[in-house]
Scaffold this motif. Structure first.
Motif, PDB file in Angstrom:
ATOM      1  N   THR A 289       0.850  -1.193   0.000  1.00  0.00           N
ATOM      2  CA  THR A 289       0.000   0.000   0.000  1.00  0.00           C
ATOM      3  C   THR A 289       0.883   1.239   0.000  1.00  0.00           C
ATOM      4  O   THR A 289       2.092   1.171   0.274  1.00  0.00           O
ATOM      5  N   SER A 295       0.027  -5.476   0.723  1.00  0.00           N
ATOM      6  CA  SER A 295      -1.397  -5.425   0.371  1.00  0.00           C
ATOM      7  C   SER A 295      -2.011  -6.816   0.412  1.00  0.00           C
ATOM      8  O   SER A 295      -1.341  -7.826   0.155  1.00  0.00           O
ATOM      9  N   GLY A 312      -6.391   4.923   4.602  1.00  0.00           N
ATOM     10  CA  GLY A 312      -4.984   4.739   4.913  1.00  0.00           C
ATOM     11  C   GLY A 312      -4.773   4.949   6.409  1.00  0.00           C
ATOM     12  O   GLY A 312      -5.731   5.096   7.186  1.00  0.00           O
ATOM     13  N   ARG A 323      -7.989   0.727   9.290  1.00  0.00           N
ATOM     14  CA  ARG A 323      -7.234   0.867   8.051  1.00  0.00           C
ATOM     15  C   ARG A 323      -7.643  -0.256   7.101  1.00  0.00           C
ATOM     16  O   ARG A 323      -7.872  -1.382   7.529  1.00  0.00           O
ATOM     17  N   ASN A 326      -5.829  -2.807   1.617  1.00  0.00           N
ATOM     18  CA  ASN A 326      -5.173  -2.412   0.366  1.00  0.00           C
ATOM     19  C   ASN A 326      -5.635  -1.012  -0.006  1.00  0.00           C
ATOM     20  O   ASN A 326      -6.418  -0.391   0.735  1.00  0.00           O
ATOM     21  N   ASP A 327      -5.143  -0.533  -1.144  1.00  0.00           N
ATOM     22  CA  ASP A 327      -5.489   0.830  -1.576  1.00  0.00           C
ATOM     23  C   ASP A 327      -6.661   0.857  -2.545  1.00  0.00           C
ATOM     24  O   ASP A 327      -6.914   1.885  -3.200  1.00  0.00           O
TER      25      ASP A 327
END
Lengths: 428, 461
Positions: A289, A295, A312, A323, A326-327
């Motif tokens: 990430t 991730s 994030g 959180r 992953n992004d």
């Protein structure tokens, strides 16, 4: 300096200069790119670059910088710069870096481009287009191979090695028949190799065929409330908008329409979408990430239930929520049970939406825009390509108004989407 | 500061037409979200590139190092690249480019003392504090300041040399308020050509503009949806500017004409009302510098104004050297590259509809049932000249008077049809330059114009 020396030097120097937390990435890249412009092979481009980026937190104040040099003088200059930035800033206890994880290296794809294969595949694609679809003009077609190798590390001991080599292809095309001109269209894919003709990846050949049909188009018959079938090429515009609503800024600011919807229904119960940056189903993966965590794959929306926000470290600390693993992106939407042709047959009046030229949706989900490269459907039959047709609606309502999902899907290399039929749109 | 004197490298050039460019882009940015610093960073990317033309094809290479070795390397690599193409495709053998020659330097580096990053964070906090203290109905605030310096040195095989340092700086304020528990937002951008110090001084200067932005936002909270369908509208200057850029400008970039744009069929024809003249300005209008001034392009051609539409007739396309050769025309100085590692593409500079003779107030008063559309969001256009622009600020016009504010909407039309409906053009002109044009590479551009009265399709409910 080499990448490893640079990372160690940057982190140690910044810690000595008073930064409590440091994260740093050093990445070298090489790109080989061939371009077709206006139907002719026009350009062969080779670019080398280096990326050195680091973020520090000093007395809970943030500074970030990036340069593209690896010599000591340039790095020392950037270190002075980032300290000035942090010293100028305001403290925020929500800033943090990733916790320690065991060192690990990730690798995917090749390290060297096969230039002969790239040229031959692009040339083959150009010949195929000219011979099979003579009305099509390749405005631009770009194939590249991009190789990146580098390190991500932080002052908590995180150290990840990254190596990725990937082919990317993106054609853009228009059809002309005399003075009759279609809308331009484009698509693309990412792949680790070029083992088959470019036309056979993703939806490329279908879109070329449709482009020729679209030199003659008509407006839809008046304004009506109807259905749309969003194609796999167009679906990303809509589902990515939904996921943008659950990222850091909308949630921290409180503007997100989904701020109170975690583990609640936001879509029809037949809709399930995963984010799988590590999946073998996808050719293009990402491994860490932006914050420096390895991730993991996850399910974003399961049977219509929002399963995770895309926060994030900063967003999670700021909102008190978890959180994400992953992004986001790397979307895989589960297929339905109905054939695409049956979706069309079931539609009384509406549009097959292949490309959407729209304004950014409002924070409340309202959107409107023009249907491009799209078709009018009436009583289950595709009638004609359309032009000057606007689609208006609300993305949040739309996700709850799914009529059906196709069993066919398209794999673009970095996402997999089906066709989805939605109800309740204003078409004019 | 880059080395301006790169002429000595001409000795390394091969016999083919060659361009050598050394470039650095520097950016700085700070963002406050509800008073918290969420972004505070600088970046710099520099390097050298070479591009070589032979037999109708280009080889290009770039390297992040700026040294004699790197120059030699990119020249060698770009030579290898064009030879690779030439070996496999001989169909364009013998094609030569038109030659241009100019030597020019232009440096817009600020003469003012450079402020610290703390100064700019304090500047933003002053604006944020003002919003918080005066407007309790504002539920979310994002205040951003950012700058971009583009510094280039160019040398071509025909002897052209140029040096330029072209900066821009902008302040963006995005505010939200609640409508029945749902957010409504409005963004405003300020700034333009110059570095931060040239554009921004006393934060109090912006307080009246914030007052006006909040007034429009709160009107929007009580706003209505536009009625979908074709409507008579007044497009204010910013929308006329984006129309000039997206809907007409892109279709008349010669590379897109070669790619199938409808403009290729309309040269010399009436494509707009006689009230419409549209120009892509190189660097100034009546001796006033444009927001994105280009004096020499990245092929070493002197940048000239391009009159695209004159009194409603399509007159010219924008060219680089290769398209000028193709159309048997003259290079216009529109070839621009964003980063050191990018090849020059045909890009607009400062594209504007020219002012007319009408007064905006009279134009609004002339509309019985329509809309006054003021601020654009994003916009896109097509090879057919069909366009779409988001409209984030606007008002109803009923019987010649402004009515309720509009919620976000979208307008669309076919530009070469829609411009024929223009029957009033205001006598003023406004430039905007906060956005980036996207065409393989991002690129700063200026867009401008007066207000125009016309008919467009509007999205709504």
């Amino acid at each position: 300096m080499n990448s490893q020396d640079a990372v160690e030097y940057i982190i140690e120097t910044l810690k000595k200069r008073g930064a409590e937390k440091v994260q740093c990435s050093v990445m070298d890249s090489e790109k080989k790119e061939l371009n077709i412009d206006a139907g002719e092979m026009s350009l062969f481009r080779t670019t080398f670059n280096s990326g050195v980026g680091f973020t520090i937190y000093k007395d809970n104040c943030k500074g970030s910088t990036s340069i593209n040099k690896l010599d000591k003088d340039s790095i020392d200059g950037a270190i002075e710069d980032v300290i000035e930035l942090a010293d100028s800033s305001e403290p925020d206890e929500a800033y943090d870096i990733a916790d320690y994880q065991a060192p690990k290296s990730f690798s995917t794809g090749n390290s060297v481009a096969n230039m002969d294969s790239m040229y031959d595949r692009l040339s083959e694609f150009s010949d195929h287009t000219k011979s099979t679809y003579p009305k099509v003009i390749l405005e631009q077609a770009i194939i590249d191979f991009t190789y990146r190798k580098g390190i991500f590390a932080n002052s908590n001991g995180v150290q990840f090695g990254l190596e990725k080599g990937m082919y990317n292809f993106s054609p853009m095309f228009t059809s002309k028949d005399g003075v009759k001109t279609s809308s331009f269209n484009y698509t693309g894919f990412s792949a680790k190799d070029l083992h088959k003709p470019l036309k056979d990846y993703g939806s490329i050949d279908r879109l070329l065929k449709e482009s020729e049909e679209q030199v003659v188009s008509h407006q839809v018959p008046g304004k009506f409330n109807g259905q749309i079938i969003v194609t796999p090429d167009c679906l990303d515009d809509f589902v990515s908008t939904v996921m943008d609503f659950v990222t850091d800024i909308p949630l921290i600011s409180g503007r997100s329409v989904y701020k109170d919807k975690l583990n609640e229904s936001i879509a029809d119960s037949r809709f399930t979408m995963h984010s799988k940056p590590r999946s073998d189903e996808l050719q293009s993966n990402y491994f860490i990430t932006g914050d420096g965590y390895e991730s993991q794959d996850c399910t974003l929306i399961e049977n219509g239930i929002l399963k995770t926000f895309l926060l994030g470290i900063y967003g999670a600390n700021k909102t008190g929520l978890s959180r994400s693993v992953n992004d986001g992106g790397a979307h895989i939407v589960d297929s339905g049970n109905v054939a695409f042709n049956d979706l069309v047959k079931s539609m009384k009046k509406g549009v097959i939406l292949s490309r959407f030229s729209g304004g950014n949706p409002s924070d409340n989900g309202d959107f409107s825009g023009v249907a491009k490269n799209s078709y009018y459907v009436e009583n289950g039959e595709v009638k004609f390509p359309i032009s000057e047709t606007m689609i208006s609606g609300n993305i949040c309502s739309m996700m709850n108004n799914i009529v059906d999902i196709s069993k066919e899907r398209i794999n673009f290399g970095d996402c997999i989407y089906p066709w989805i039929q939605f109800d309740g749109l204003t078409i004019s | 500061m880059l080395n301006r004197a790169i002429s000595s490298y001409s000795a390394m050039f091969p016999k083919e037409y060659t361009e050598l460019r050394v470039q650095e882009n520097r950016s700085n940015g700070v963002a406050l979200l509800n008073g918290d610093v969420v972004s505070n960073g600088r970046s710099a990317a520099s390097g050298v590139s070479a591009r070589i033309f032979k037999d109708g094809q280009w080889g290009f290479a770039s390297n992040p190092n700026i040294s004699d070795d790197a120059v030699e390397s990119v020249i060698r690599s770009s030579t290898d690249n064009v030879r690779f193409l030439n070996k496999r495709d001989t169909s364009r053998c013998g094609i030569m480019l038109p030659e241009t020659f100019i030597n020019f330097e232009k440096d817009f580096t600020s003469t003012k003392q450079k402020n610290s990053q703390k100064h700019w964070i304090d500047f933003l906090k002053s604006l944020d504090d003002y919003i918080v203290s005066k407007f309790p109905k504002i539920t979310s605030r994002t205040v951003v300041i950012r700058s971009l310096d583009m510094e280039k040195s160019l040398l071509t095989a025909t002897g052209s040399t140029s040096y330029s340092m072209t900066p821009r700086a902008h302040l963006m304020i995005n505010l939200s308020a609640d409508k029945d528990g749902q957010p409504v937002e409005l963004m405003e951008a300020h700034g333009g050509l110059g570095q931060l110090e040239d554009n921004f001084d006393n934060p109090q200067f912006y307080f009246p503009m914030i007052d006006e932005q909040v007034e429009h936002l709160l009107n929007k909270v009580d706003g209505v949806y536009a009625e979908a369908g074709e409507k008579e509208v007044i497009l204010d200057a910013e929308l006329a500017g984006i129309l000039a850029h997206e809907a007409i400008g892109h279709t008349t970039e010669a590379d897109l004409v070669m790619g199938g744009s409808v403009a290729g069929d309309y040269m010399g024809q009436k494509v707009a009302s006689s009230l419409v003249s549209l120009i892509d300005f190189a660097n100034n209008v009546n001796d006033i510098t444009c927001p994105v001034p280009v004096y020499v392009d990245d092929e070493g051609t002197k940048s000239e104004d391009v009159t695209i539409i004159e009194n409603g007739v399509l007159k010219n396309f924008m060219h680089n050297k290769d398209s000028a050769r193709h159309f048997e025309s003259t290079p216009t100085g529109n070839a621009r590259a964003f980063a050191f590692s990018d090849e020059p593409l045909i890009r607009m500079r400062n594209t504007a509809i020219m002012p007319g003779n009408d007064k905006l107030e009279e134009m609004i008063a002339s509309v019985e049932d329509g809309y006054y559309l003021m601020k654009p969001g994003n916009g896109q256009a097509d090879s057919t000249s069909e366009f779409m622009f988001a409209v984030n600020q606007g008002y109803e016009i009923k019987n010649g008077k402004l009515g309720k504010a509009l919620m976000d909407t979208t307008i669309s039309g076919v530009a070469f049809d829609m411009l024929k409906t223009v029957d009033m053009v205001s006598d003023d002109m406004t430039w905007v330059s906060s956005g980036m044009c996207g065409k393989k590479q991002p690129m700063p551009v200026g867009m401008g114009g007066p207000a125009i009265r016309c008919k467009v399709n509007i999205g709504g409910r």
